[in-house]
Design an enzyme around this catalytic site. Structure first.
Site, PDB file in Angstrom:
ATOM      1  N   LYS A 174       0.901  -1.177   0.082  1.00 34.64           N
ATOM      2  CA  LYS A 174       0.056  -0.052   0.150  1.00 34.64           C
ATOM      3  C   LYS A 174       0.844   1.123  -0.127  1.00 34.64           C
ATOM      4  O   LYS A 174       1.585   1.446   1.176  1.00 34.64           O
ATOM      5  CB  LYS A 174      -0.944   0.146   1.292  1.00 34.64           C
ATOM      6  CG  LYS A 174      -1.948   1.138   1.080  1.00 34.64           C
ATOM      7  CD  LYS A 174      -2.337   1.776   2.458  1.00 34.64           C
ATOM      8  CE  LYS A 174      -1.539   2.987   2.728  1.00 34.64           C
ATOM      9  NZ  LYS A 174      -1.933   4.159   1.937  1.00 34.64           N
ATOM     10  N   GLU A 249       9.872   1.377  10.718  1.00 33.11           N
ATOM     11  CA  GLU A 249      10.620   2.672  10.575  1.00 33.11           C
ATOM     12  C   GLU A 249      10.046   3.791  10.872  1.00 33.11           C
ATOM     13  O   GLU A 249       9.156   4.304  10.098  1.00 33.11           O
ATOM     14  CB  GLU A 249      11.395   2.545   9.218  1.00 33.11           C
ATOM     15  CG  GLU A 249      12.835   3.240   9.177  1.00 33.11           C
ATOM     16  CD  GLU A 249      12.706   4.849   8.787  1.00 33.11           C
ATOM     17  OE1 GLU A 249      12.546   5.576   9.753  1.00 33.11           O
ATOM     18  OE2 GLU A 249      12.591   4.877   7.682  1.00 33.11           O
ATOM     19  N   CYS A 283      13.186  11.561   7.314  1.00 30.16           N
ATOM     20  CA  CYS A 283      12.738  10.950   8.818  1.00 30.16           C
ATOM     21  C   CYS A 283      14.166  11.267   9.498  1.00 30.16           C
ATOM     22  O   CYS A 283      14.170  11.424  10.778  1.00 30.16           O
ATOM     23  CB  CYS A 283      12.464   9.423   8.844  1.00 30.16           C
ATOM     24  SG  CYS A 283      13.362   8.487   8.038  1.00 30.16           S
ATOM     25  N   GLU A 383       8.544  15.580  15.904  1.00 28.56           N
ATOM     26  CA  GLU A 383       9.047  15.672  14.596  1.00 28.56           C
ATOM     27  C   GLU A 383       8.269  16.583  13.710  1.00 28.56           C
ATOM     28  O   GLU A 383       6.770  16.344  13.876  1.00 28.56           O
ATOM     29  CB  GLU A 383       9.019  14.025  14.075  1.00 28.56           C
ATOM     30  CG  GLU A 383       9.429  13.839  12.509  1.00 28.56           C
ATOM     31  CD  GLU A 383       9.464  12.570  12.141  1.00 28.56           C
ATOM     32  OE1 GLU A 383      10.550  12.279  11.602  1.00 28.56           O
ATOM     33  OE2 GLU A 383       8.426  12.022  12.169  1.00 28.56           O
TER      34      GLU A 383
END
Length: 475
Positions: A174, A249, A283, A383
């Protein structure tokens, strides 16, 4: 939109062919112009069932295929991706806004390199080994569900799908609905390379529908996910219902530590580049810059001067350093953090929450530097996923390490200083990767995080091992 680009009708890719949408679709929007450029199906749990059935049927034959033959097909996939570099680069720039130069070199340029490197693992990998009276056999897990993000859509696909297939697994992917188009190109390339039907399948759609169906599906043996920590936690909960393996992750809030004995100008330039590349949507970006208190003014001056070299504009224009962020929703998210940083007392060096001059439309954000950032403040802890650098002062090495390790994340980081000194600090950082004095990328080195940045590893031998079961045959 570039006149060279055209996109197929909305479709999944199941059992080696496109499966047209038979229901609602999701618009794909160019974040530079806010224009609709394509559409993909709004997939359902029934679509996931069909893809899993195809992957399940294909698994015995693919698992029984010799690793060398699987590797040969994967090498042809690498060649096919390389041949389509310009198409892939233009597509990714159109769907998520990366500057075209970055798309050619990283977004589309890196995946064939990683694919070829992964294929090269097959020859020397210990698929079987003898330990005493036991034969140790490494076998594919089964059907893998892969859920990938929008910031590096093809690269994240490759780091999951390619080692999973090399290991002998079949895959249901996906892709992110914000950047789903390169997955179709990969499927076409894989079919042209001779990949058997059903080994690789794509179900388009949203996370709450398709992603959750994959994570909870009884026919999927392992889920590999890259994305936010919050979503990773949800996938872990869903996967636990069938005790499937889950590889995550997740987010990061990586620190770049400049030591007193560093080449300060080079360190500042490298740190800013990491914080702002891909409009900060990385990231592992060095979003926190830790500097000795007495070097604060010099570092701020150097960062401000370096920032002047970053042009913001149309990502299809050659020379643009920063394009838009991936969507208007992402722009609003980043802007809210900029406003929070100002409200919490950080010093705004450049940028801020206002509009980008000359760019009234599109999901553009002003690249921003804050100084005098409290290590415990929101912009130092959460983040942001935008072009934002937080400069934080420290007193000594112990203080720097404490700040670097003082978040819930542990994905990446950097240290700049005299080599031995920098290595001592790198070893103390609780993070999956540390770059010392601008070390070079190694596509065979493991990538992954500590703490709430996830578990497991991608890339190289470590990434291949994620997709294998280990059997002991007692002799």
């Amino acid at each position: 939109m570039n006149s060279e680009l055209s996109f197929p009708a909305p479709a999944h890719w199941i059992d080696g062919r496109p499966v047209p949408a038979d229901g609602p679709t999701i618009d794909v929007i160019n974040p530079a112009s806010d224009a609709v450029i394509a559409a993909v199906p709004a997939g359902t749990a029934a679509d996931v069932d069909r893809a899993v059935a195809a992957a399940t049927a294909a698994f015995p034959g693919w698992a029984a295929t010799a690793p060398a033959e699987r590797a040969a097909i994967i090498q042809r996939v690498s060649d096919g991706l390389r041949a389509r570099n310009e198409q892939l680069a233009l597509t990714i720039t159109a769907e998520m806004g990366a500057p075209i130069t970055l798309s050619r070199t990283a977004q589309a340029g890196l995946p064939p390199v990683v694919t070829a490197a992964t294929a090269g693992l097959a020859a020397d990998f210990p698929w079987t080994e003898q330990i005493g009276t036991s034969l140790i056999v490494r076998e594919p897990v089964g059907v893998v569900g892969a859920i990938t993000p929008w910031n590096f859509p093809l690269q994240q696909l490759v780091t999951k799908v390619v080692p999973a297939m090399l290991a002998g697994n079949t895959v249901v992917l996906k892709p992110a609905e914000l950047a789903p188009l390169s997955a179709r190109i990969f499927a076409e390339v894989a079919a042209e390379a001779g990949l058997p039907a059903g080994v690789f399948n794509v179900v388009q759609g949203t996370g709450p529908v398709v992603g959750e169906a994959i994570a909870s599906h009884r026919g999927i043996d392992l889920v590999s996910f890259t994305g936010s920590t919050a979503t990773g936690k949800r996938i872990s909960v869903l996967g636990a219902q069938t005790v499937k393996r889950v590889a995550l992750e997740l987010g990061g809030k990586s620190a770049s530590v400049i030591l007193r004995d560093a080449d300060v100008p080079a360190a500042v330039a490298a740190s800013l580049d990491s914080a702002w590349v891909n409009s900060g949507q990385v990231c592992g970006a060095y979003s926190r810059l830790l500097v000795p208190a007495e070097l604060r003014d010099r570092v701020v001056e150097l960062a401000l001067a370096a920032a002047a070299e970053y042009s913001v504009g149309d990502p299809m224009r050659e020379g643009t350093r920063l394009g838009p962020v991936a969507s208007q929703a992402q722009r609003q998210r980043v802007v809210s953090y900029l406003e929070r940083g100002i409200a919490e007392g950080a010093t705004l060096v450049t940028g801020g929450p206002g509009p980008v001059e000359g760019l009234p439309g599109g999901a553009y954000v002003r690249p921003t530097i804050f100084a005098d950032v409290d290590p415990d403040s929101t912009i130092a802890q959460e983040e942001i996923f935008g072009p934002v650098l937080a400069i934080i002062s420290y007193t000594d090495d112990d203080h720097a390490v404490a700040i670097a390790n003082g978040t819930i994340y542990g994905l990446s980081g950097a240290v700049f200083g005299e080599d031995a000194h920098a290595m001592r600090i790198a070893r103390r950082m609780r993070t999956g990767q540390v770059w010392v004095n601008g070390g070079r990328m190694n596509v065979l080195a493991p990538f992954g995080g500590y703490k709430q940045s996830g578990n497991g590893r991608e890339m190289g031998r470590f990434g291949l091992e994620e997709f294998l079961e280990t059997k002991a045959i007692q002799l």
